[in-house]
Design an enzyme around this catalytic site. Structure first.
Site, short mmCIF file in Angstrom:
data_model
loop_
_atom_site.label_atom_id
_atom_site.label_comp_id
_atom_site.label_asym_id
_atom_site.label_seq_id
_atom_site.Cartn_x
_atom_site.Cartn_y
_atom_site.Cartn_z
CD GLU A 303 -3.67 -3.27 -1.82
OE1 GLU A 303 -4.21 -2.22 -1.47
OE2 GLU A 303 -2.50 -3.58 -1.50
CG ASP A 382 2.70 -1.16 -1.32
OD1 ASP A 382 2.67 0.03 -1.65
OD2 ASP A 382 1.90 -1.67 -0.50
CD GLU A 410 1.42 1.81 3.50
OE1 GLU A 410 1.24 2.57 2.52
OE2 GLU A 410 0.94 0.67 3.58
O1 GCW Z 1 0.61 0.39 0.20
C1 GCW Z 1 -0.67 -0.11 0.11
C2 GCW Z 1 -1.36 0.38 1.31
C3 GCW Z 1 -2.85 0.48 1.17
C4 GCW Z 1 -3.13 1.30 -0.07
C5 GCW Z 1 -2.54 0.59 -1.26
C6 GCW Z 1 -2.70 1.37 -2.55
C7 GCW Z 1 -4.92 2.85 -0.34
O2 GCW Z 1 -1.01 -0.44 2.38
O3 GCW Z 1 -3.34 1.10 2.31
O4 GCW Z 1 -4.51 1.52 -0.25
O5 GCW Z 1 -1.15 0.43 -1.09
O6 GCW Z 1 -1.76 2.05 -2.92
O7 GCW Z 1 -3.75 1.30 -3.17
#
Ligand code: GCW
Length: 833
Positions: A303, A382, A410
């Site tokens: 990311e 995720d 989340e």
């Molecule tokens: O789930 C995603 C989140 C990000 C997070 C990323 C991760 C901290 O939306 O906010 O970053 O995973 O786990 O690295």
């Protein structure tokens, strides 16, 4: 003393108990007074003195905790002593101290690190452990048993942790914000420094220790390199000192490019010797400030974070250069397996983000240093509402692993909705990946048991904040509790965990226990039903706030959370035969089950296969009908939760009762919104009607755009499914009012007003029937959007309103700043009360 059935006793049993108002801050460590005299008297024989051998900070915490617990639950203040008195005592000592201090004490069979044993001898009550931490854990277990009213003979408890690593991660930024945190600002940081007041950190450490959690990484994995800069280290040391007294090792997330960003080098190439030297020196410097640092967490090449790919190096090169620096200090590095390309071409049907972790790490198996753990999210994508267990757990045989579970909600309503995640985690932890024949569940693989790894365990992303109740929702605390309990013993059932939690957190009252347990235990399925059934994944705005509904947000972009729903069918084809081949990452017995359309479990069908809407499930329903039905079931269950909770009025202290009621009312409205949005989307896209006729039909609903509007203008809402009829009325030229004439029969009605509460103003609303004011409210909730969309959509219910044909129903909206007192619809239903 037994309560004989006298008049006084019977009346006392039914008198409402005055409940003390609670903030939720003590969570499951409230040590509420045991009102049941019989139960309380059962502990009358326990010694009155507590002796803590050794004056280490952890033993002192254990002793103080015991005193606090006894005072609260039993109304007795134990005497603290440092040597054995001339009377029976509660003895707190490590196994080696115990031998010296109490030679006559029973022999303790060897225990794993952090393990403990509680022994009731004729005279003493001994709490012993392999180390100080074990003693502390023993004290917490003892206190828990007393609060749960175990009999005195049941206080002989012996436990060992399932895995050495039981950590939490916090995604706190140094400026005091928290990535994906919903319980207020950081307890650790403020204005780029560690907070002056670390009281909440102490309280949090206590909660963690009560579960056996022994490590905590305090800053965001999207790490600010400054966290390990020289001027920051004394600040970290302050937090470490607090943690130390509770047996918790401090850890930090580091930025992989630190050698360049804060180290003054022109490179962060892991194979450059200057970089290796930099890490060694830096790590040495950190250990001088924090001698018992647990280690680092690293998010690299993920990311947008920099990583070894910048130099064409491997993740093992990256992890090992840091691991070598940490090893002499017994530090661990948690290298995150969450590595994927977020610019993938969605048109290529062979591309698949679910493959990424395995594809990136499998070839490196056996090349990581022994103090590296690959930290793997429980599913391959995720934290979606339903994912299979990540195949990577079963594939790595010569690499340490840790499973990453997300406690912060989340993708689960962000603490505005009740979702108990333990049943979901249990499914992943108990799932047999057949890594070494049958009998290799994910929990054993992650803990390092299957392949005899030197380390392994559990990491929970917790993200607590400064809100008194840590998460913004008292019910969310159950997820932290459950995480800790599972990390200690993943063989506990969801039922056991919630039952403990409810009794400790609320009360032993049978109605309270029954109601809260049943809401919590069913809540994941309920949430799944209205946010993403059949393995569709969470149909939320995945490129935005992960809160509201946006069915197509996952499509036509590089993030790879595609469900590929179109006019013909739905689901990701991940088969080996015709799809992305993801299923081939599982060992044959598992792969065979997922590959086969007939064997694949319904709840993961659309995660594994692309099928026509008319495909028939094991249940005998078609896919499309199941989508419709699941949404109605989910919304109905959420509505029931409100009623069930209302039955606890007077049985739960008022502040927590009201706060949870408000969350559940919001959730019931949100579930309805999701139901309508998702079902309308699929109805329109598939063109196949709901055979029960419910989808697309909204009895009693009057769209704002169809009402007589003054000052309001009609706006298109995006995505189109986010508002009923895809439109809202937005107050652009105040004063604003929306009017309609009621033409139904005379009677009592509940009026549901759906409106939009953006986060950049506090609009006001008034609801009138004729000239009579029925209700008024402000739009002051905290939702994560400035827009008129599904994230700001919420509802107000005016219950029990008398309507007569010809009545005018009017809503007046007063905008505030950019927030426009927007309206979606009014629904008129027969009154329920
Ligand atoms: O789930 C995603 C989140 C990000 C997070 C990323 C991760 C901290 O939306 O906010 O970053 O995973 O786990 O690295």
């Amino acid at each position: 003393m037994k309560c004989a059935l006298t008049f006084v006793c019977i009346t006392a049993m039914f008198l409402p108990v005055k409940l003390t108002a609670e903030t939720g801050h003590d969570a499951w460590l409230r040590y509420a007074y045991i009102n049941d005299t019989v139960a309380r008297e059962g502990y009358a024989d326990l010694p009155a003195v507590v002796v803590g051998f050794a004056n280490s900070p952890v033993i002192v915490s254990a002793r103080e905790e015991l005193i606090r617990g006894f005072r609260g639950m039993l109304g007795r203040t134990l005497r603290a002593a440092s040597t054995l008195p001339n009377e029976p005592a509660i003895v707190l000592a490590t196994i080696s101290d115990l031998r010296a201090a109490l030679p006559g004490a029973p022999r303790i069979a060897p225990l794993a690190e952090d393990g403990f044993q509680i022994i009731r001898t004729g005279r003493e009550l001994i709490v012993t452990g392999t180390n100080d931490r074990g003693v502390l854990y023993g004290v917490f277990a003892l206190l828990r048993a007393i609060e749960l009213q175990w009999s005195e003979s049941e206080l002989n408890i012996r436990e060992e942790p399932y895995a050495p690593v039981r950590w939490v991660n916090e995604w706190d930024n140094l400026d005091g914000t928290i990535e994906r945190g919903y319980g207020g600002r950081s307890i650790f940081f403020e204005n780029d420094n560690v907070r002056a007041d670390l009281g909440p950190v102490r309280d949090y450490a206590r909660l963690l220790a009560s579960l056996g959690i022994n490590g905590c990484a305090i800053n965001n994995v999207n790490a600010n390199p400054r966290v390990v800069s020289a001027e920051f280290l004394p600040q970290l040391a302050r937090i470490a000192e607090i943690f130390r007294a509770w047996g918790i090792r401090l850890a930090v997330s580091v930025d992989f490019s630190s050698p360049q960003r804060i180290g003054g080098l022109d490179t962060f190439d892991p194979l450059d010797s200057r970089v290796a030297t930099w890490w060694k020196t830096k790590v040495g410097e950190i250990y001088r400030a924090v001698p018992d640092l647990g280690g680092f967490v690293v998010k690299a090449d993920s990311e947008g974070r920099l990583g070894p790919s910048a130099y064409k190096r491997t993740h093992a090169d990256a992890a090992n250069v840091i691991a070598r620096a940490l090893a002499p200090h017994h530090g661990l590095i948690f290298y995150r397996g969450f590595v994927y390309d977020h610019h993938m071409d969605w048109r290529n049907l062979k591309n698949d983000r679910a493959r990424a972790a395995y594809d990136n790490f499998i070839k490196l198996d056996g090349t990581f240093a022994d103090n590296v753990l690959v930290q793997i999210k429980h599913g391959p994508i995720d934290f979606q509402v339903r994912e299979p267990a990540s195949p990577l757990f079963g594939a790595l045989e010569k690499t340490n692993e840790a499973i990453e579970l997300q406690i912060t909600q989340e993708y689960f309503g962000q603490a505005r909705q009740v979702v108990f995640l333990i049943p979901m985690w249990k499914e992943a932890l108990d799932f047999d990946l057949h890594a070494h024949g049958a009998g290799t569940p994910v929990k054993a693989l992650a803990a390092g048991k299957t392949f005899n790894r030197p380390s392994g365990g559990f990491v929970g992303v917790s993200n607590v904040g400064l809100d008194a109740n840590w998460f913004g929702n008292d019910m969310s605390q159950a997820n932290l509790y459950g995480f800790g309990r599972l990390a200690w013993n993943p063989n506990l059932t969801s039922e056991q965990i919630i039952d403990e939690w409810t009794r400790l957190t609320f009360s032993q009252g049978p109605e309270v226990v029954k109601t809260i347990n049943s809401v919590q235990l069913s809540s994941w399925r309920t949430f799944e039903n209205y946010t993403g059934p059949l393995g569709l994944q969470t149909l939320t705005d995945i490129v935005g706030n992960h809160f509201g509904v946006a069915v197509e947000a996952s499509e036509r972009n590089g993030w790879g959370q595609w469900h590929r729903a179109d006019e013909q069918g739905v689901g990701m084809d991940r088969t080996v035969a015709t799809g992305t081949g993801y299923i081939g990452q599982y060992r044959p017995p598992v792969a065979k089950m997922y590959e086969s359309l007939t064997e694949c479990p319904d709840e993961l069908l659309l995660f594994m296969h692309h099928v026509p809407y008319t495909h028939v499930l094991h249940s005998g329903k078609t896919v499309i009908q199941q989508i419709y039905d699941a949404h109605y079931d989910g919304a109905a269950a959420a509505a029931r939760y409100v009623k069930e909770w209302e039955s606890l009025n007077g049985r739960v202290d008022e502040p927590r009762y009201l706060a949870i009621l408000a969350h559940l009312q919001y959730q019931a409205g949100a579930a309805e919104l999701w139901r309508d949005a998702v079902n309308t989307w699929f109805l329109r896209t598939s063109g196949i009607p709901d055979r029960t006729g419910r989808a697309g039909s909204f009895p009693g609903r009057h769209e704002a755009e169809a009402m007589k509007l003054t000052g309001y203008s009609v706006v298109d809402v995006k995505p189109w499914e986010a508002a009923s009829g895809s439109k809202a009325a937005s107050c652009t030229a105040p004063p604003c009012a929306a009017r309609m004439r009621y033409d139904g029969t005379a009677g009592w009605y509940d009026l549901y007003v759906r409106y939009f509460d953006q986060n950049d103003g506090v609009s006001r609303y008034r609801l009138l029937v004729g000239s009579q004011l029925i209700d008024e409210w402000t739009a002051a909730d905290r939702f994560p959007t400035r827009r008129i969309d599904s994230s700001s959509s919420t509802r107000r219910i005016a219950a029990g309103v008398a309507l007569r044909p010809g009545d005018e129903i009017r809503i007046e909206g007063v905008p505030d700043g950019p927030e426009t007192a927007a309206l979606d619809y009014i629904e008129i239903h027969q009154a329920t009360k």
